[in-house]
Each structure stands twice: as structure tokens, then as C-alpha cells.
Design an enzyme around this catalytic site. Sequence first.
Site, PDB file in Angstrom:
ATOM      1  N   ARG A 257       5.583  -5.005  -0.376  1.00 51.86           N
ATOM      2  CA  ARG A 257       5.078  -6.032  -1.032  1.00 51.86           C
ATOM      3  C   ARG A 257       3.628  -5.692  -0.354  1.00 51.86           C
ATOM      4  O   ARG A 257       3.578  -6.088   0.765  1.00 51.86           O
ATOM      5  CB  ARG A 257       5.650  -7.272  -1.212  1.00 51.86           C
TER       6      ARG A 257
ATOM      7  N   HIS B   5       1.758   1.128  -7.775  1.00 51.48           N
ATOM      8  CA  HIS B   5       3.553   0.540  -8.161  1.00 51.48           C
ATOM      9  C   HIS B   5       4.473   1.331  -8.334  1.00 51.48           C
ATOM     10  O   HIS B   5       5.612   0.415  -9.205  1.00 51.48           O
ATOM     11  CB  HIS B   5       3.095  -1.096  -7.934  1.00 51.48           C
TER      12      HIS B   5
END
Length: 306
Positions: A221, A269
Amino acid sequence: MNITFCCTDTKAEPWLAGLHAALPDASVEVWQPGSPQADYAVVWAPPQQFLDEQPRLKALFNIGAGVDALLQLKLPPATRVVRLDDAGMSVQMAEYVCHAVIRHFREFDGYEADVSQGKWSFRKPRSRIDFPVGVLGLGVLGERVAQALRVFEFPVHGWSRSPKTLEGVVCHNGPDRLDSFLGQCRVLVNLLPLTPETSDILNRRTLSLLKPGGYLINVARGAHLVEADLIELLDRGHLAGATLDVFRTEPLPASHPFWQHPGIRITPHTSARTLRTESIAQIVGKIAALERGEPVAGVVDPARGY
Ligand code: NAP
Ligand code: GLV
């Protein structure tokens, strides 16, 4: 049985079709404000109103591995939260991380630059002994990544909360062993869940502990990384580079310095995508197990944060 589907940024139709095909007797509907109480929910980034209106779900299936965003919301206290448990993600993560480590170790960026200028030149072969790789987080994804790196004969270390034994991997655990773990690594791969304990864990202090010429791969993250600290360490030369798949703000803003930094490789991502067919099969299998009163893997502990 009623299943409600509430997934932001996800095309609903193929999920509904897949769930219908696997559970022909169930009603599967997209949630709308005022929808009736369902037995199970399939979610990604649902609004708080969804959770407020569905207080008696038997389980909430998150169609991702990370539940950090979901745990920011007020969850129905009796509802199990179940994360995706691999479902085709670990092999993707292993190929992404091995690719990034090997690209850096074998200096493929440098070769590409040479070739683009028509240069036929060699670099001195490096020894993998000088490139020990550390994996932060030895869960579903971290363990698979650590094992994949061993195939290429890199020395591999791992760090987790609880003690582990993994063949060929030097395992460290607990906050007291973080610094000594980092000091033994040159390449650092982050596969921790984002929790209050792990937020900002990649910072000036911790990244400075890596061996000189360190390399960061963040695939967990964005909020694990203090972004300005990374730039400072790269510009100072303590770190040689970074491959980043996740960012504090996504999509990465156009003005963000990471786009242009010569030492940083970015991807949007995408290191381990949710695979619909595998995910539906896993969710359907878990619903069947729960209906039989059996335990299922991947149940999140909200107190632990993952
Ligand atoms: P997981 O199975 O829950 O594993 C988490 C690992 O982190 C475990 O080994 C756990 O230790 C360790 N850990 C957690 N808190 C810790 C702490 N405070 N100190 C030390 N170790 C700690 O998670 P996963 O499935 O491997 O996924 C990891 C993360 O990857 C997800 O949470 C998500 O954020 C990210 N992810 C990113 C992508 C992408 O495309 N970029 C895709 C999927 C997932 P124990 O084993 O001792 O519990
Ligand atoms: C993706 O980031 C996930 O958590 O599955």
C-alpha cells in the site's frame, strides 16, 4: 439465499453472471440504497450506507486481499469479513517481484539504455550473494514471493509478526527484530497489510538501515511509504532505486515527482490483480462451507487489522 454486490469501480454484470452460474438457486443483485437485507455480500470499497443498511450479513467477501479501506468503515459487529485468499494473486505477485528484482540485479535498464543508443557493451557480472532480498510480510503473498526468489538463488530474509519456518528463507519476526532484519537486506520487498502498526513503516530511518545501494519494491500500500524520504535517500545515493506499484494517492497525480524520477519505476497498482473466475470460485466455495457450518480461511481479525 440472497447475495448483494457492492463493488465500486467494478463492472457488475460479469460478476453477477458468474455468481448466478455457480449458485443458480441464489438471488444475486447489485445493491442500491434500500435494497433488502442479504445473506452474503461481495464488496470492494462499499459506502458506509451499504454497511449501515446490511447489519445482518453472514459474511462480507472483499474482492481483494487488502482490507485496510474496508476496516476504516463502521462494520456490522456480527459480520465476518473474508478477504481473497490468493485466488490467483500470489503467482502474479511472485512474477512481478522476481521481474523487478532481476531487472535491477541484472542491470537490464542499463542494457536497454545502451542498446537504444546502438551500444554493444557489457557490465561486470554481479554476485547474488551481494543482493540479499528481504520480504516484509510472510503471509499468502509474501511467502510465495520469498519462495519464488529462492528459485533464482538470492539469499532471502523475511519478517512477520509471528515466528515462521520457511525452507531456504531466514525468518525474523516482531518489532524488536525489524532493524536487524533490514540491516541484512539490500533489496526490500513490502508485502505487509496496511494497519496502524505498519503505516509509514518505509521511512528515512528504516530505509537507511538497508545495505548501501539498497533497492525498494513496494507492492502493498502507498501509505506504507513516506514518499519524500524515499526521494531524499535516492538523491543522496543511499538507495539505488525503487519499483513502486502503489501510492498514497491513486491514480498518481500528474505533478507527482515519482513520474519523472530517474531512479523510480512505477506501475499503476497492477502487481496482483483480482481474477474474477478464481475469486468467484473461492467465494462460492466459502459460502458453501459457511452454510455447512464449517470454518473458512481468510477471515479478517478487525482488531489486528488484517
Ligand atoms: P496476509 O496473508 O494477511 O499476510 C500479511 C503478513 O504480514 C503476515 O505474514 C503477517 O504476519 C505480516 N504482518 C502483519 N502485520 C505485521 C506487523 N505489525 N509486523 C510484522 N509483520 C506483520 O496478506 P497478503 O495476502 O500476503 O497480502 C499482503 C498485502 O498485499 C495486502 O494487505 C494488500 O495491501 C497488498 N496487496 C497488494 C496488491 C497489489 O496489486 N499491489 C494485491 C494484493 C495485495 P503473521 O504471518 O505473523 O500474521
Ligand atoms: C489489491 O491491492 C488487493 O488488496 O487485492
